[in-house]
Design a protein around this motif. Sequence first.
Motif, PDB file in Angstrom:
ATOM      1  N   ASN A 167       0.785  -1.239   0.000  1.00  0.00           N
ATOM      2  CA  ASN A 167       0.000   0.000   0.000  1.00  0.00           C
ATOM      3  C   ASN A 167       0.816   1.288   0.000  1.00  0.00           C
ATOM      4  OD1 ASN A 167      -2.060  -1.803   2.223  1.00  0.00           O
ATOM      5  ND2 ASN A 167      -2.644  -1.318   0.137  1.00  0.00           N
ATOM      6  N   ILE A 168       2.127   1.200  -0.293  1.00  0.00           N
ATOM      7  CA  ILE A 168       2.950   2.397  -0.144  1.00  0.00           C
ATOM      8  C   ILE A 168       4.237   2.244  -0.948  1.00  0.00           C
ATOM      9  CG2 ILE A 168       4.378   1.669   1.830  1.00  0.00           C
ATOM     10  CD1 ILE A 168       2.504   4.983   1.856  1.00  0.00           C
ATOM     11  N   TYR A 169       4.867   3.360  -1.284  1.00  0.00           N
ATOM     12  CA  TYR A 169       6.244   3.326  -1.787  1.00  0.00           C
ATOM     13  C   TYR A 169       7.153   3.275  -0.564  1.00  0.00           C
ATOM     14  CZ  TYR A 169       5.073   4.655  -6.629  1.00  0.00           C
ATOM     15  OH  TYR A 169       4.600   4.687  -7.914  1.00  0.00           O
ATOM     16  N   GLY A 170       7.534   2.098  -0.164  1.00  0.00           N
ATOM     17  CA  GLY A 170       8.282   1.954   1.077  1.00  0.00           C
ATOM     18  C   GLY A 170       9.740   2.364   0.975  1.00  0.00           C
ATOM     19  N   MET A 171      10.397   2.014  -0.144  1.00  0.00           N
ATOM     20  CA  MET A 171      11.838   2.210  -0.240  1.00  0.00           C
ATOM     21  C   MET A 171      12.229   3.667  -0.486  1.00  0.00           C
ATOM     22  SD  MET A 171      14.563   0.182  -2.695  1.00  0.00           S
ATOM     23  CE  MET A 171      14.311   1.179  -4.157  1.00  0.00           C
ATOM     24  N   THR A 172      11.345   4.411  -1.117  1.00  0.00           N
ATOM     25  CA  THR A 172      11.732   5.758  -1.565  1.00  0.00           C
ATOM     26  C   THR A 172      11.155   6.876  -0.713  1.00  0.00           C
ATOM     27  OG1 THR A 172       9.912   5.701  -3.171  1.00  0.00           O
ATOM     28  CG2 THR A 172      12.082   5.039  -3.954  1.00  0.00           C
ATOM     29  N   GLY A 173      10.546   6.544   0.430  1.00  0.00           N
ATOM     30  CA  GLY A 173      10.147   7.609   1.330  1.00  0.00           C
ATOM     31  C   GLY A 173       8.717   7.630   1.791  1.00  0.00           C
ATOM     32  N   PRO A 218      -0.850   3.880  -6.372  1.00  0.00           N
ATOM     33  CA  PRO A 218      -2.213   3.661  -6.867  1.00  0.00           C
ATOM     34  C   PRO A 218      -3.008   2.631  -6.063  1.00  0.00           C
ATOM     35  CG  PRO A 218      -0.676   3.757  -8.704  1.00  0.00           C
ATOM     36  CD  PRO A 218       0.146   3.691  -7.461  1.00  0.00           C
ATOM     37  N   LEU A 219      -2.348   1.892  -5.163  1.00  0.00           N
ATOM     38  CA  LEU A 219      -3.050   0.910  -4.336  1.00  0.00           C
ATOM     39  C   LEU A 219      -3.176   1.355  -2.878  1.00  0.00           C
ATOM     40  CD1 LEU A 219      -1.746  -2.532  -5.685  1.00  0.00           C
ATOM     41  CD2 LEU A 219      -3.620  -1.101  -6.493  1.00  0.00           C
ATOM     42  N   THR A 220      -2.772   2.582  -2.574  1.00  0.00           N
ATOM     43  CA  THR A 220      -2.944   3.102  -1.218  1.00  0.00           C
ATOM     44  C   THR A 220      -4.424   3.392  -0.980  1.00  0.00           C
ATOM     45  OG1 THR A 220      -0.747   4.145  -1.282  1.00  0.00           O
ATOM     46  CG2 THR A 220      -2.281   4.921   0.398  1.00  0.00           C
ATOM     47  N   PRO A 221      -5.007   2.836   0.075  1.00  0.00           N
ATOM     48  CA  PRO A 221      -6.440   3.064   0.332  1.00  0.00           C
ATOM     49  C   PRO A 221      -6.761   4.547   0.515  1.00  0.00           C
ATOM     50  CG  PRO A 221      -5.621   1.254   1.672  1.00  0.00           C
ATOM     51  CD  PRO A 221      -4.420   1.915   1.061  1.00  0.00           C
ATOM     52  N   VAL A 222      -7.916   4.969  -0.015  1.00  0.00           N
ATOM     53  CA  VAL A 222      -8.342   6.357   0.138  1.00  0.00           C
ATOM     54  C   VAL A 222      -8.478   6.687   1.623  1.00  0.00           C
ATOM     55  CG1 VAL A 222     -10.823   5.828   0.016  1.00  0.00           C
ATOM     56  CG2 VAL A 222      -9.997   8.086  -0.686  1.00  0.00           C
ATOM     57  N   GLY A 223      -8.060   7.889   1.982  1.00  0.00           N
ATOM     58  CA  GLY A 223      -8.112   8.298   3.377  1.00  0.00           C
ATOM     59  C   GLY A 223      -6.872   7.957   4.171  1.00  0.00           C
ATOM     60  N   SER A 224      -5.842   7.422   3.494  1.00  0.00           N
ATOM     61  CA  SER A 224      -4.600   7.058   4.185  1.00  0.00           C
ATOM     62  C   SER A 224      -3.606   8.218   4.153  1.00  0.00           C
ATOM     63  CB  SER A 224      -3.953   5.845   3.506  1.00  0.00           C
ATOM     64  OG  SER A 224      -4.803   4.732   3.540  1.00  0.00           O
ATOM     65  N   VAL A 284      -7.051  11.420  -1.351  1.00  0.00           N
ATOM     66  CA  VAL A 284      -8.439  11.559  -1.816  1.00  0.00           C
ATOM     67  C   VAL A 284      -8.678  10.718  -3.071  1.00  0.00           C
ATOM     68  CG1 VAL A 284      -8.744  13.842  -0.820  1.00  0.00           C
ATOM     69  CG2 VAL A 284      -7.860  13.631  -3.157  1.00  0.00           C
ATOM     70  N   GLU A 285      -7.594  10.211  -3.663  1.00  0.00           N
ATOM     71  CA  GLU A 285      -7.739   9.392  -4.864  1.00  0.00           C
ATOM     72  C   GLU A 285      -8.200   7.982  -4.498  1.00  0.00           C
ATOM     73  OE1 GLU A 285      -4.180   9.324  -7.183  1.00  0.00           O
ATOM     74  OE2 GLU A 285      -3.854  11.480  -6.973  1.00  0.00           O
ATOM     75  N   ARG A 286      -9.171   7.466  -5.239  1.00  0.00           N
ATOM     76  CA  ARG A 286      -9.587   6.088  -5.045  1.00  0.00           C
ATOM     77  C   ARG A 286      -8.487   5.150  -5.536  1.00  0.00           C
ATOM     78  NH1 ARG A 286     -15.008   5.463  -8.184  1.00  0.00           N
ATOM     79  NH2 ARG A 286     -13.804   6.708  -9.663  1.00  0.00           N
ATOM     80  N   SER A 287      -8.305   4.054  -4.842  1.00  0.00           N
ATOM     81  CA  SER A 287      -7.262   3.102  -5.236  1.00  0.00           C
ATOM     82  C   SER A 287      -7.805   2.112  -6.261  1.00  0.00           C
ATOM     83  CB  SER A 287      -6.742   2.339  -4.016  1.00  0.00           C
ATOM     84  OG  SER A 287      -7.802   1.659  -3.369  1.00  0.00           O
ATOM     85  N   PHE A 288      -6.890   1.553  -7.050  1.00  0.00           N
ATOM     86  CA  PHE A 288      -7.260   0.478  -7.960  1.00  0.00           C
ATOM     87  C   PHE A 288      -7.697  -0.750  -7.169  1.00  0.00           C
ATOM     88  CE2 PHE A 288      -4.240   2.056 -11.437  1.00  0.00           C
ATOM     89  CZ  PHE A 288      -5.270   2.386 -12.307  1.00  0.00           C
ATOM     90  N   ASP A 289      -8.641  -1.507  -7.717  1.00  0.00           N
ATOM     91  CA  ASP A 289      -8.841  -2.894  -7.310  1.00  0.00           C
ATOM     92  C   ASP A 289      -7.998  -3.694  -8.297  1.00  0.00           C
ATOM     93  OD1 ASP A 289      -9.722  -5.589  -7.162  1.00  0.00           O
ATOM     94  OD2 ASP A 289     -11.655  -4.958  -6.372  1.00  0.00           O
ATOM     95  N   LEU A 290      -6.826  -4.125  -7.855  1.00  0.00           N
ATOM     96  CA  LEU A 290      -5.857  -4.720  -8.767  1.00  0.00           C
ATOM     97  C   LEU A 290      -6.395  -5.973  -9.444  1.00  0.00           C
ATOM     98  CD1 LEU A 290      -3.048  -4.569  -9.980  1.00  0.00           C
ATOM     99  CD2 LEU A 290      -2.187  -5.864  -8.032  1.00  0.00           C
ATOM    100  N   ALA A 291      -7.144  -6.784  -8.708  1.00  0.00           N
ATOM    101  CA  ALA A 291      -7.690  -8.010  -9.282  1.00  0.00           C
ATOM    102  C   ALA A 291      -8.678  -7.701 -10.397  1.00  0.00           C
ATOM    103  CB  ALA A 291      -8.362  -8.840  -8.193  1.00  0.00           C
ATOM    104  N   GLU A 292      -9.549  -6.725 -10.173  1.00  0.00           N
ATOM    105  CA  GLU A 292     -10.523  -6.349 -11.194  1.00  0.00           C
ATOM    106  C   GLU A 292      -9.831  -5.708 -12.395  1.00  0.00           C
ATOM    107  OE1 GLU A 292     -13.799  -6.994 -11.422  1.00  0.00           O
ATOM    108  OE2 GLU A 292     -13.502  -8.231  -9.631  1.00  0.00           O
ATOM    109  N   LEU A 293      -8.798  -4.922 -12.141  1.00  0.00           N
ATOM    110  CA  LEU A 293      -8.033  -4.322 -13.235  1.00  0.00           C
ATOM    111  C   LEU A 293      -7.400  -5.398 -14.101  1.00  0.00           C
ATOM    112  CD1 LEU A 293      -6.712  -1.839 -14.638  1.00  0.00           C
ATOM    113  CD2 LEU A 293      -4.856  -2.030 -12.959  1.00  0.00           C
TER     114      LEU A 293
END
Length: 274
Positions: free
Chosen positions: A123-129, A134-140, A150-159
Amino acid sequence: MEKLIEKYYRPRLPHIWCPGCGNGIVTSALMKAVDKLGLNQDKTVVVSGIGCSSRASGYLDFDTVHSAHGRALPVATGIKLAEPDLNVIVITGDGDATAIGGNHFIHAARRNINLTVIVYNNNIYGMTGGQYSPLTPVGSKATTAPYTTVERSFDLAELAKAAGATFVARGTAFHTQMLVDVMTQALSHDGFSIVEAITQCPISYGRQNKLGDAAGMMGWQRDHAVPVEAAKRLTPEQLEEKFLIGVLHKSEAPEYTKEYDKIIARAQKGAEKK
C-alpha cells in the motif's frame, strides 16, 4: 525451511528489509510454490523492477534481472518471447506495477503472455520515502498526502481481469498456506497469471497511519480477508470493508508466445514460396 534457503537463496544476508516487513514471507511462499512444482532452477528466470519487493530477485539463486522502475514486465516479455520454454516469474510492488509500470501491466495481461506476476502490495512506496501509490487506500496518510489521500485506489484483481489476465488470485502474508497454494496454481497456469500478495509495511505505511506493529497489521489481514468460498455464504453487509482471497478469476485464452510462433511459421512459409 533451512533446506529451501540452501537451495533457492544466495548467501547475501543481511537483507535490506525493515523489521516486521512481510516481503520475506511472500518471497518464502513463492519459493515453497516453486519447490512444490519442482521447477528447474536453470530453466527459471526471476525479473523484478524497482522497490522494496523488487530487491527479492537479488536474494534468489536463479537467473535474475533487476530491471528499471516499472519495466519488469517488458523485460520479462522479451525473455519469454526469446525463450518460450523458460519459466518466467515477475516480482513487483504496488507502485512499480501499477503506477510507472501500469501501462505495461495492462498490455501484458491483454496479450495473455505466459508470465507469473507476484505483486507485493504493501500500500505504499516503502523504499523511496513513503509516498502513496495507486493501491494506497483512500483516506490514508503518506509523505505525499500528509492530510490523507483523496484518490480512489485500484482494485488490482478487477483491473487485471478487465485487461485480459486469465488467472487472478489474492493472498496475504498472514494466510501463508493459501498464498503458497495460489502461487502454485499461478505458476502452473498457461497464460498471464497474477497473484496480489497483501503484505504489511509497519515502517513507511503503518507508522504514518497508526496501524500498530507488524503483528497488529497481520491481525488486520486476518480479520479483513475472506476466502472466496466463505464469502458466498455472507451477506453484502457482512462483506463490507472486507476483501476476498483465493482464486478470483480463471479462464482460457490463446497464449501469446504460441500465437506468435504461428506468425513466424506463416512468414517462413511465405518466404519459401517466393
